[in-house]
Every structure is written in structure tokens, then in C-alpha cells.
Write a protein that holds these residues in place. Structure first.
Motif, PDB file in Angstrom:
ATOM      1  N   ALA A  20      34.359  45.718 126.450  1.00 12.72           N
ATOM      2  CA  ALA A  20      33.727  46.183 127.684  1.00 12.72           C
ATOM      3  C   ALA A  20      34.143  47.597 128.075  1.00 12.72           C
ATOM      4  O   ALA A  20      33.379  48.314 128.716  1.00 12.72           O
ATOM      5  CB  ALA A  20      34.032  45.216 128.822  1.00 12.72           C
ATOM      6  N   ASN A  21      35.368  48.037 127.695  1.00 11.73           N
ATOM      7  CA  ASN A  21      35.792  49.377 128.099  1.00 11.73           C
ATOM      8  C   ASN A  21      35.207  50.473 127.220  1.00 11.73           C
ATOM      9  O   ASN A  21      35.398  51.652 127.489  1.00 11.73           O
ATOM     10  CB  ASN A  21      37.325  49.475 128.163  1.00 11.73           C
ATOM     11  N   GLY A  22      34.489  50.107 126.147  1.00 11.44           N
ATOM     12  CA  GLY A  22      33.797  51.074 125.310  1.00 11.44           C
ATOM     13  C   GLY A  22      34.627  51.725 124.223  1.00 11.44           C
ATOM     14  O   GLY A  22      34.112  52.508 123.436  1.00 11.44           O
ATOM     15  N   VAL A  23      35.926  51.422 124.145  1.00  8.75           N
ATOM     16  CA  VAL A  23      36.774  51.992 123.104  1.00  8.75           C
ATOM     17  C   VAL A  23      36.545  51.241 121.801  1.00  8.75           C
ATOM     18  O   VAL A  23      36.580  50.008 121.768  1.00  8.75           O
ATOM     19  CB  VAL A  23      38.266  51.919 123.501  1.00  8.75           C
ATOM     20  N   ALA A  24      36.309  51.976 120.718  1.00  8.63           N
ATOM     21  CA  ALA A  24      36.117  51.357 119.401  1.00  8.63           C
ATOM     22  C   ALA A  24      37.452  51.303 118.676  1.00  8.63           C
ATOM     23  O   ALA A  24      38.144  52.315 118.555  1.00  8.63           O
ATOM     24  CB  ALA A  24      35.104  52.153 118.592  1.00  8.63           C
ATOM     25  N   TYR A  25      37.804  50.108 118.227  1.00  8.47           N
ATOM     26  CA  TYR A  25      39.008  49.900 117.421  1.00  8.47           C
ATOM     27  C   TYR A  25      38.524  49.657 115.997  1.00  8.47           C
ATOM     28  O   TYR A  25      37.813  48.692 115.725  1.00  8.47           O
ATOM     29  CB  TYR A  25      39.805  48.699 117.936  1.00  8.47           C
ATOM     30  N   ASP A  26      38.876  50.567 115.080  1.00  8.95           N
ATOM     31  CA  ASP A  26      38.344  50.546 113.721  1.00  8.95           C
ATOM     32  C   ASP A  26      39.436  50.406 112.678  1.00  8.95           C
ATOM     33  O   ASP A  26      40.497  51.053 112.780  1.00  8.95           O
ATOM     34  CB  ASP A  26      37.591  51.849 113.416  1.00  8.95           C
ATOM     35  N   LEU A  27      39.140  49.600 111.681  1.00  8.65           N
ATOM     36  CA  LEU A  27      39.947  49.521 110.470  1.00  8.65           C
ATOM     37  C   LEU A  27      39.032  49.890 109.314  1.00  8.65           C
ATOM     38  O   LEU A  27      37.982  49.264 109.133  1.00  8.65           O
ATOM     39  CB  LEU A  27      40.486  48.104 110.248  1.00  8.65           C
ATOM     40  N   VAL A  28      39.377  50.906 108.558  1.00  8.38           N
ATOM     41  CA  VAL A  28      38.623  51.276 107.356  1.00  8.38           C
ATOM     42  C   VAL A  28      39.563  51.055 106.186  1.00  8.38           C
ATOM     43  O   VAL A  28      40.601  51.712 106.081  1.00  8.38           O
ATOM     44  CB  VAL A  28      38.131  52.735 107.421  1.00  8.38           C
ATOM     45  N   THR A  29      39.189  50.088 105.331  1.00 10.65           N
ATOM     46  CA  THR A  29      40.129  49.607 104.320  1.00 10.65           C
ATOM     47  C   THR A  29      39.425  49.425 102.980  1.00 10.65           C
ATOM     48  O   THR A  29      38.359  48.815 102.919  1.00 10.65           O
ATOM     49  CB  THR A  29      40.721  48.256 104.773  1.00 10.65           C
ATOM     50  N   PRO A  30      40.026  49.926 101.876  1.00 11.06           N
ATOM     51  CA  PRO A  30      39.442  49.718 100.547  1.00 11.06           C
ATOM     52  C   PRO A  30      39.770  48.310 100.035  1.00 11.06           C
ATOM     53  O   PRO A  30      40.844  48.070  99.492  1.00 11.06           O
ATOM     54  CB  PRO A  30      40.112  50.798  99.695  1.00 11.06           C
ATOM     55  N   VAL A  31      38.838  47.365 100.225  1.00 15.46           N
ATOM     56  CA  VAL A  31      39.084  45.973  99.842  1.00 15.46           C
ATOM     57  C   VAL A  31      38.041  45.430  98.869  1.00 15.46           C
ATOM     58  O   VAL A  31      38.120  44.265  98.478  1.00 15.46           O
ATOM     59  CB  VAL A  31      39.138  45.056 101.086  1.00 15.46           C
ATOM     60  N   LEU A  32      37.070  46.246  98.484  1.00 13.52           N
ATOM     61  CA  LEU A  32      35.998  45.775  97.616  1.00 13.52           C
ATOM     62  C   LEU A  32      36.169  46.271  96.189  1.00 13.52           C
ATOM     63  O   LEU A  32      36.606  47.398  95.962  1.00 13.52           O
ATOM     64  CB  LEU A  32      34.642  46.256  98.153  1.00 13.52           C
ATOM     65  N   THR A  33      35.805  45.421  95.253  1.00 15.97           N
ATOM     66  CA  THR A  33      35.779  45.772  93.835  1.00 15.97           C
ATOM     67  C   THR A  33      34.397  45.402  93.311  1.00 15.97           C
ATOM     68  O   THR A  33      33.919  44.293  93.566  1.00 15.97           O
ATOM     69  CB  THR A  33      36.855  45.002  93.050  1.00 15.97           C
ATOM     70  N   LEU A  34      33.759  46.307  92.597  1.00 12.57           N
ATOM     71  CA  LEU A  34      32.421  46.086  92.086  1.00 12.57           C
ATOM     72  C   LEU A  34      32.352  44.799  91.274  1.00 12.57           C
ATOM     73  O   LEU A  34      33.214  44.548  90.428  1.00 12.57           O
ATOM     74  CB  LEU A  34      31.982  47.277  91.227  1.00 12.57           C
ATOM     75  N   ASN A  35      31.341  43.971  91.565  1.00  9.61           N
ATOM     76  CA  ASN A  35      31.065  42.718  90.852  1.00  9.61           C
ATOM     77  C   ASN A  35      32.175  41.682  90.955  1.00  9.61           C
ATOM     78  O   ASN A  35      32.364  40.879  90.048  1.00  9.61           O
ATOM     79  CB  ASN A  35      30.738  42.995  89.378  1.00  9.61           C
ATOM     80  N   GLN A  36      32.910  41.688  92.057  1.00  4.22           N
ATOM     81  CA  GLN A  36      33.975  40.702  92.260  1.00  4.22           C
ATOM     82  C   GLN A  36      33.847  40.117  93.670  1.00  4.22           C
ATOM     83  O   GLN A  36      33.767  40.853  94.652  1.00  4.22           O
ATOM     84  CB  GLN A  36      35.347  41.357  92.096  1.00  4.22           C
ATOM     85  N   TRP A  37      33.814  38.776  93.762  1.00  9.18           N
ATOM     86  CA  TRP A  37      33.761  38.114  95.065  1.00  9.18           C
ATOM     87  C   TRP A  37      35.069  38.326  95.804  1.00  9.18           C
ATOM     88  O   TRP A  37      36.147  38.277  95.203  1.00  9.18           O
ATOM     89  CB  TRP A  37      33.566  36.600  94.891  1.00  9.18           C
ATOM     90  N   VAL A  38      34.976  38.549  97.099  1.00  6.19           N
ATOM     91  CA  VAL A  38      36.153  38.575  97.975  1.00  6.19           C
ATOM     92  C   VAL A  38      35.811  37.813  99.250  1.00  6.19           C
ATOM     93  O   VAL A  38      34.656  37.765  99.659  1.00  6.19           O
ATOM     94  CB  VAL A  38      36.642  40.001  98.332  1.00  6.19           C
ATOM     95  N   HIS A  39      36.822  37.209  99.845  1.00  5.82           N
ATOM     96  CA  HIS A  39      36.659  36.564 101.141  1.00  5.82           C
ATOM     97  C   HIS A  39      37.248  37.511 102.175  1.00  5.82           C
ATOM     98  O   HIS A  39      38.420  37.885 102.087  1.00  5.82           O
ATOM     99  CB  HIS A  39      37.399  35.230 101.182  1.00  5.82           C
TER     100      HIS A  39
END
Length: 186
Positions: A20-39
């Protein structure tokens, strides 16, 4: 207010919470690998925004805010922002939404144990994404069923026939840790 997990680059996601206060809390994280499932799981407990990959915490940030607007569409595989649609370049399976932050051990167990909809406290939506036939002709399927029994989703933007733009087979991602017992999700 908004919250999302967005594929930002071929290897990274952005996890965002804005209250509601409009502040964006962001996490940008390298967690993906091409052609590999992740949860992936994102939690917010009123003090911390956390991102988990395959049941293990990979990033977090302090965040203090509340959500006051609860009437927004839940989009899976797409984020609409200022008139532009950002589409996922990948596959999605087993999407759930909770009104509480799950514990680290609950998140660790989700990919291998699934969710017991009869006893899960705080479960709001649970889309298993499995009512169609993986890679088959699913052109008559237009609804994504909510296993929690609350709100079925409308499927759109899919060809629903063949090996792309269709239902897919999921994957088992977690191997058990000796001596660790998964808790029942209360």
C-alpha cells in the motif's frame, strides 16, 4: 499493490512485492538454467521478502508493508505492465497462492510432496496444471481447475495442441535429505 515472479533474463527472475505504501521491494536473482525444471517460491511474512529455489532460500530483503487491494487478476506466464505484456519463455506447473508465509521446511517439501488441499491452512489457490494431456490435443480445455476449490482460471493465449503452447509433464525436483521428515502443511 502487486507481487510477482517474472523471468527477467534467460537466467534470472525478479521477485517483487509492493504494498500500500508504493515502495517496491525487489530481488533479482540468477536461478534459471536453460532446459532445466526449477521450483520457485516467493514468501512475504510482513518483515522479509524471500525467494526459494528447489526448496532452498537463495535471496531475501527486508520489506515492511501491507496489501490493501485484493481484487487483482492472477496471471500465470504473463505480466501486464503499462499496456505491455511480458510473456514467460518457459513452462509452468503447480502454481499455488497462500494467505500466509510458508516456512522454509514447508517450501522444501512442496515439489516432492505436493499440497494436501484438505488440511492446508491458508491455501487460497492451487493450480496443478494437469487436467489436459501433455503434448496432446487439448483444444477443448479452456479452464484451469483450482484444486483448492476457490477460483478456476480461464486459459487463453495457448494453441493447446502439440509439444509447444500446451500442457506439459512436470518434474520431480527434490531428493530427500537423510533424517529430514517433511512436515504436514497445517
Amino acid at each position: 499493490a502487486d507481487f510477482y515472479l517474472l523471468q527477467l533474463t534467460p537466467t534470472s527472475v525478479e521477485a517483487r512485492f509492493r504494498g500500500a505504501n508504493g515502495v517496491a521491494y525487489d530481488l533479482v536473482t540468477p536461478v534459471l538454467t536453460l532446459n532445466q525444471w526449477v521450483h520457485l517460491a516467493m514468501t512475504y511474512d510482513g518483515a522479509m521478502l524471500r525467494l526459494y529455489k528447489n526448496g532452498l532460500k537463495v535471496d531475501s530483503i527486508a520489506a515492511v508493508d501491507v496489501i490493501t487491494n485484493s481484487v487483482q487478476d492472477l496471471l500465470i506466464g504473463n505480466l501486464d505492465f503499462q499496456g505491455t505484456s511480458y510473456w514467460l519463455s518457459g513452462k509452468v506447473d503447480e502454481v499455488s497462492l497462500w494467505n500466509r508465509a510458508l516456512s522454509a521446511s514447508e517450501i522444501y517439501c512442496l515439489p516432492s510432496n505436493g499440497i494436501d488441499t484438505t488440511s492446508a491452512t491458508g491455501l487460497q489457490l492451487y493450480y496443478k496444471c494437469n487436467q489436459g494431456t501433455a503434448g496432446g490435443n487439448n483444444t477443448a480445455v479452456s479452464v484451469l481447475y483450482d484444486a483448492a476449490g476457490n477460483i478456476n482460471g480461464a486459459l487463453s493465449g495457448f494453441s493447446m495442441n502439440g509439444n509447444t503452447s500446451n500442457f506439459v509433464a512436470g518434474a520431480s525436483l527434490i531428493t530427500s535429505i537423510p533424517g529430514f521428515k517433511c512436515p504436514d502443511v497445517p
